[in-house]
Design a protein around this motif. Structure first.
Motif, short mmCIF file in Angstrom:
data_model
loop_
_atom_site.label_atom_id
_atom_site.label_comp_id
_atom_site.label_asym_id
_atom_site.label_seq_id
_atom_site.Cartn_x
_atom_site.Cartn_y
_atom_site.Cartn_z
N ASN A 374 15.73 36.91 -8.63
CA ASN A 374 15.85 37.56 -7.31
C ASN A 374 15.24 36.74 -6.18
OD1 ASN A 374 17.20 39.62 -8.55
ND2 ASN A 374 15.63 41.17 -8.26
N GLY A 375 15.48 35.43 -6.21
CA GLY A 375 15.03 34.56 -5.13
C GLY A 375 13.64 34.00 -5.29
N SER A 376 12.90 34.43 -6.29
CA SER A 376 11.56 33.90 -6.55
C SER A 376 11.60 32.94 -7.73
CB SER A 376 10.57 35.02 -6.84
OG SER A 376 10.39 35.85 -5.71
N ALA A 377 10.75 31.89 -7.69
CA ALA A 377 10.66 30.94 -8.78
C ALA A 377 9.43 31.29 -9.62
CB ALA A 377 10.55 29.52 -8.25
N LEU A 378 9.66 31.76 -10.85
CA LEU A 378 8.57 32.21 -11.71
C LEU A 378 8.20 31.11 -12.68
CD1 LEU A 378 9.88 35.80 -12.53
CD2 LEU A 378 8.74 34.97 -10.46
N GLN A 406 9.50 29.13 -2.81
CA GLN A 406 10.01 30.18 -3.70
C GLN A 406 8.97 30.58 -4.74
OE1 GLN A 406 12.81 31.04 -2.16
NE2 GLN A 406 12.40 29.11 -1.10
N VAL A 407 8.10 29.64 -5.12
CA VAL A 407 7.01 29.96 -6.05
C VAL A 407 6.03 30.92 -5.36
CG1 VAL A 407 5.02 29.03 -7.30
CG2 VAL A 407 7.21 27.81 -7.35
N ALA A 408 5.79 30.70 -4.07
CA ALA A 408 4.85 31.55 -3.32
C ALA A 408 5.47 32.88 -2.92
CB ALA A 408 4.38 30.81 -2.07
N ARG A 409 6.75 33.02 -3.07
CA ARG A 409 7.45 34.23 -2.63
C ARG A 409 7.31 35.33 -3.68
NH1 ARG A 409 13.99 34.32 -1.50
NH2 ARG A 409 14.18 36.52 -0.91
N PRO A 410 6.70 36.49 -3.33
CA PRO A 410 6.58 37.57 -4.32
C PRO A 410 7.95 38.05 -4.78
CG PRO A 410 5.18 37.97 -2.40
CD PRO A 410 6.09 36.85 -2.04
N LEU A 411 8.02 38.44 -6.01
CA LEU A 411 9.27 39.00 -6.52
C LEU A 411 9.62 40.25 -5.72
CD1 LEU A 411 11.49 38.60 -8.58
CD2 LEU A 411 10.10 39.80 -10.26
#
Length: 525
Positions: A374-378, A406-411
């Motif tokens: 969903n747009g986040s890199a986990l 994207q890593v910093a972006r919360p799910l």
């Protein structure tokens, strides 16, 4: 080149066939001179036929048919096939000996080159749809001839698909024979025994369906019959930059870029100079098909207007921004840069990568791997890399600046997620960066069983579940309590009233439904 009339086909269709004269036979090339495509393949087969005697060795050489020695590795093999004056490496092939082309334009004797690692010699397309191809390569002992390889395969010869760029030797020439690509645009062609009719557009052969004939005004009484080889070798799409429209009618205009048709807005038509290019009418069925195509992963694009200096790399249908530092450091400046309509580009930059796509920093110095959800890199831990099968998936290199964002972006809030390994049956819902555990009653009672259940790496999920209160600003609602709670700094909660919602205020659409126990555990302020 003579024209010969042949007997009519079924109905009133008349045809024309080309025949070549004896004078059209190509001469053998000289070292570092022009060379025909057929001779390139003939020279490639010379080593292939002697593969039992030629072990792979970057420190050794083997002769060509005239006795000239070339290095016995992948780029040495291509250098031999092209009859170069020296054994080039993969970087020299890209930097000085070739020009970049679109993959859809690959023809016999061209190459797919991985700048730092490997190169393979394109032999031919295996089918009319150009989805599979054959090639020669020398990456290990012995020289290899691969057939039926998907152009969308995750890897070619052990290297990621996205690393390869299509290149054409600057001195390669077409064989002196009937050349259907030189026919005027609008010419209808077919093979001697096949039913398919194509129309020539800027050298490419576009299929004409039966439904296209009447609306498009195609005259089937005038068809040029080509040899099977010539017909099957026609490019499947016009060159990138060709402007097209539906021949059957309509005001929409498109620009072809690497086999995809990108829409041109009315404002862009003249402002970006598209109105200065030939405007080609094409079959409706063909156009409708390529309008849905995505640009290939790895293609570098910019706004055609030239007013925006930003550059982007296409990955999974999304345009990812490239920073100024990454432009040269990651080798993007070595790749072909395509201008695309600004309106289309804006929509492509807004897209997110597909869930489950595995990515890494294109620079290659960071070993970390991530999965998109969903747009986040986990982040994927190393034990999970193999245990959960991520190592079996295609790994995409992406710009590091974009990846870090994207890593910093919360799910995304309300994402329903569980451990990809299946080790735990617990399902969670995301609320302000926190993974909130759901009982089965919560899962069904709050309606999350009606949403898509995403999979995430277990280590990341455990960390998200253990982080405590959601981020400040998160809105929460629990069963049996009509109060919408606002999470505040410090991890507490504040009750909101109806007056707090409306235009310019909070939105009920942002409220996350969570179990009562979770909300109750947050102190009220």
């Amino acid at each position: 080149m003579a024209l010969v009339m042949v007997a009519a086909l079924a109905g009133s269709v008349s045809t024309t066939a080309y025949t070549a004269t004896a004078a059209e036979a190509a001469a053998t090339s000289v070292v570092a001179g022009p060379i025909t495509r057929s001779e390139v393949l003939e020279r490639a087969r010379y080593w292939y036929d002697r593969r039992a005697d030629i072990p792979y060795n970057q420190g050794a050489t083997y002769r060509d048919s005239s006795g000239r020695a070339y290095r016995t590795d992948c780029s040495g093999y291509v250098s031999m096939a092209w009859h170069l004056g020296f054994s080039a490496d993969t970087r020299a092939l890209a930097d000085s000996a070739t020009t970049p082309i679109a993959r859809s334009e690959l023809r016999p004797g061209d190459v797919l080159n991985s700048y730092y690692d490997h190169v393979i010699l394109f032999e031919k397309w295996d089918n009319e749809a150009r989805t599979t191809f054959s090639y020669y390569s020398f990456g290990t002992t012995p020289v290899r001839h691969a057939t039926g390889v998907s152009i969308n395969a995750a890897r070619f010869d052990g290297h990621p698909n996205s690393d390869y760029k299509a290149l054409r030797y600057k001195k390669i020439v077409d064989d002196i024979s009937p050349d259907p690509t030189a026919l005027p645009s609008g010419t209808l062609v077919k093979a001697p025994n096949g039913p398919t009719v194509k129309v020539i557009i800027s050298g490419a052969g576009l299929p004409v369906a039966s439904a296209d004939v009447g609306p498009g005004g195609y005259d089937l009484s005038k068809i040029v019959v080509l040899t099977d080889a010539a017909f099957n070798s026609l490019p499947a799409a016009p060159p990138s930059g060709t402007v097209v429209h539906d021949r059957a009618g309509g005001s929409s205009r498109y620009v072809v870029v690497d086999g995809a048709a990108l829409p041109i807005s009315g404002a862009e038509w003249s402002a970006d100079g598209y109105d200065q290019r030939p405007d080609m009418g094409v079959p409706t069925s063909w156009l409708n098909k390529i309008i849905g195509n995505s640009l290939p992963t790895g293609l570098i694009v910019m706004n055609q207007s030239g007013k925006d200096p930003s550059r982007y790399v296409m990955v999974d249908g999304a345009a990812l921004p490239i920073s100024g530092a990454e432009w040269t450091a990651n080798g993007y400046d070595k790749q072909m840069l395509m201008g695309v309509p600004g309106g289309w580009l804006k929509s492509a930059t807004a897209k997110t990568l597909s869930n489950g796509l595995v990515v890494m920093d294109q620079v290659g110095t960071d070993p970390s791997r991530y999965v998109m959800v969903n747009g986040s890199a986990l982040p994927i831990s190393w034990p999970e890399w193999t245990a959960n099968g991520y190592d079996k998936q295609t790994l995409m290199g992406v710009p590091g600046t974009w990846l870090r964002a994207q890593v910093a972006r919360p799910l995304v809030n309300k994402t329903v997620v569980k451990d990809v390994s299946g080790a735990s049956a617990t399902v969670f819902v995301m609320a302000g960066g926190t993974a909130v555990a759901l009982s089965f009653a919560d899962y069904t009672g709050l309606g999350y069983d009606q949403k898509t259940l995403e999979r995430a790496p277990g280590a990341w999920l455990a960390a998200a579940a253990g982080r405590g209160a959601p981020d400040p600003g998160t809105l929460l609602l629990s069963p049996g309590d009509p109060t919408v709670w606002l999470v505040v700094a410090g991890g507490g909660k504040k009750g909101l009233t109806q007056d707090d919602f409306g235009p310019g205020k909070y939105s009920f659409g942002d409220v996350v439904n969570v179990p009562t126990a979770f909300t109750a555990a947050l102190p009220t302020t």
